[in-house]
Write an enzyme that holds these catalytic residues in place. Structure first.
Site, PDB file in Angstrom:
ATOM      1  N   PRO A 271       0.782  -1.225   0.000  1.00 57.49           N
ATOM      2  CA  PRO A 271       0.000   0.000   0.000  1.00 57.49           C
ATOM      3  C   PRO A 271       0.821   1.285   0.000  1.00 57.49           C
ATOM      4  CG  PRO A 271      -0.264  -1.220   2.066  1.00 57.49           C
ATOM      5  CD  PRO A 271       0.446  -2.114   1.111  1.00 57.49           C
ATOM      6  N   ASN A 272       0.350   2.195  -0.821  1.00 57.78           N
ATOM      7  CA  ASN A 272       0.855   3.560  -0.942  1.00 57.78           C
ATOM      8  C   ASN A 272       2.161   3.677  -1.717  1.00 57.78           C
ATOM      9  OD1 ASN A 272      -1.251   4.925   0.581  1.00 57.78           O
ATOM     10  ND2 ASN A 272      -0.423   3.828   2.346  1.00 57.78           N
TER      11      ASN A 272
ATOM     12  N   ARG B 161       5.137  12.291  -2.884  1.00 63.17           N
ATOM     13  CA  ARG B 161       5.073  12.851  -1.532  1.00 63.17           C
ATOM     14  C   ARG B 161       6.231  12.299  -0.711  1.00 63.17           C
ATOM     15  NH1 ARG B 161      -0.243  11.614  -2.585  1.00 63.17           N
ATOM     16  NH2 ARG B 161      -1.572  13.422  -2.863  1.00 63.17           N
TER      17      ARG B 161
ATOM     18  N   TYR C 201      11.279   8.767   1.122  1.00 63.02           N
ATOM     19  CA  TYR C 201      11.225   7.727   0.099  1.00 63.02           C
ATOM     20  C   TYR C 201      11.920   8.095  -1.212  1.00 63.02           C
ATOM     21  CZ  TYR C 201       7.779   5.865   3.328  1.00 63.02           C
ATOM     22  OH  TYR C 201       7.158   5.383   4.457  1.00 63.02           O
TER      23      TYR C 201
ATOM     24  N   ASN D  51       8.121  -5.402  -0.835  1.00 60.37           N
ATOM     25  CA  ASN D  51       7.981  -4.342   0.161  1.00 60.37           C
ATOM     26  C   ASN D  51       6.500  -4.316   0.540  1.00 60.37           C
ATOM     27  OD1 ASN D  51       7.709  -2.034   1.650  1.00 60.37           O
ATOM     28  ND2 ASN D  51       8.987  -0.765   0.312  1.00 60.37           N
TER      29      ASN D  51
ATOM     30  N   ALA E  41       2.984  -0.848   4.960  1.00 61.79           N
ATOM     31  CA  ALA E  41       2.558  -0.922   6.367  1.00 61.79           C
ATOM     32  C   ALA E  41       2.028  -2.299   6.758  1.00 61.79           C
ATOM     33  CB  ALA E  41       1.508   0.154   6.648  1.00 61.79           C
TER      34      ALA E  41
ATOM     35  N   GLU F 187      12.432  -9.357   2.025  1.00 65.96           N
ATOM     36  CA  GLU F 187      11.642  -8.165   2.361  1.00 65.96           C
ATOM     37  C   GLU F 187      12.533  -6.925   2.250  1.00 65.96           C
ATOM     38  OE1 GLU F 187       8.836  -8.481   5.630  1.00 65.96           O
ATOM     39  OE2 GLU F 187       9.759  -6.698   6.513  1.00 65.96           O
TER      40      GLU F 187
ATOM     41  N   HIS G 221      12.654  -2.596   2.610  1.00 64.21           N
ATOM     42  CA  HIS G 221      12.084  -1.307   2.998  1.00 64.21           C
ATOM     43  C   HIS G 221      13.001  -0.198   2.514  1.00 64.21           C
ATOM     44  CE1 HIS G 221       9.007  -3.274   5.222  1.00 64.21           C
ATOM     45  NE2 HIS G 221       9.932  -4.054   5.753  1.00 64.21           N
TER      46      HIS G 221
ATOM     47  N   SER H 105      13.029   2.967   3.469  1.00 67.21           N
ATOM     48  CA  SER H 105      13.534   3.768   4.600  1.00 67.21           C
ATOM     49  C   SER H 105      14.132   2.846   5.669  1.00 67.21           C
ATOM     50  CB  SER H 105      12.382   4.576   5.215  1.00 67.21           C
ATOM     51  OG  SER H 105      11.409   3.708   5.785  1.00 67.21           O
TER      52      SER H 105
ATOM     53  N   ARG I 171      12.637   5.185  12.698  1.00 64.40           N
ATOM     54  CA  ARG I 171      11.321   5.823  12.632  1.00 64.40           C
ATOM     55  C   ARG I 171      10.462   5.409  13.822  1.00 64.40           C
ATOM     56  NH1 ARG I 171       9.090   5.121   6.751  1.00 64.40           N
ATOM     57  NH2 ARG I 171       7.754   6.828   7.491  1.00 64.40           N
TER      58      ARG I 171
END
Ligand code: CA2
Length: 149
Positions: free
Chosen positions: A9-10, A17, A22, A73, A76, A97, A99, A101, A106
């Site tokens: 997602p996203n 953004r 990212y 990836n 969330a 997997e 990511h 970032s 975080r």
């Protein structure tokens, strides 16, 4: 090798953004880059992105017998999807997997991955290069390591 590059997602919003987290590259740009990387190593990469948990699970199931490796990836979903964990466990296709970032720098909720337990390993914080690093690992495992650049 045949790679399935699976983004959750996203991640379709890449480049639009939060470039500080990212980066400025778009999702389409990421896909072209990974397709080129695969082709340069005698391989192929298919990119799939979904904002829906069930579609990601379906893509993992459909990878059985079709792809040699998954680079995923989960976005969330990483932090809470036991359904994606179970899907990874249900197929014989190895997964790394990724990511973009460094999730450990975080919020606390991003520090935990429930999906990584079904993966060969996890890469985080290397930006988009992390996807190529994961593919490079699988290529090396097959005795076809990527050239050093
Ligand atoms: O660092 C990563 O790659 C993440 O998997 C990205 C997920 C986040 O929930 C994970 O904790 C870490 C979120 C992806 C959101 O992607 C966007 C990209 C551009 C603009 C907005 C969101």
């Amino acid at each position: 090798m045949k790679f399935l590059i699976l983004n959750g997602p996203n991640l379709n919003l890449l480049g639009s953004r939060e470039p500080g987290i990212y980066g400025a590259n778009t999702y389409e740009g990421l896909c072209r880059r990974l397709e080129s990387f695969a082709a340069a190593h005698g391989s192929a990469a298919a990119c799939v992105q979904s904002n829906h948990e069930g579609a990601i699970i379906d893509a993992i199931h459909a990878a059985q017998g079709v792809y040699d490796a998954i680079v995923m990836n989960p976005g969330a979903f990483t932090h809470y999807s036991y359904a994606i964990l179970d899907a990874l466990k249900a197929v014989d296709v190895p997964c790394i997997e990724v990511h973009i970032s460094n999730v450990h720098k975080r919020e606390e909720f991003r520090h935990k991955s429930v999906t990584a337990a079904a993966c060969v390993g996890q890469i985080c914080g290397l930006g988009l290069y992390g996807y190529e690093a994961a593919m490079g690992y699988f290529l090396a495992q097959r005795g076809n390591p990527p050239a050093q650049t």
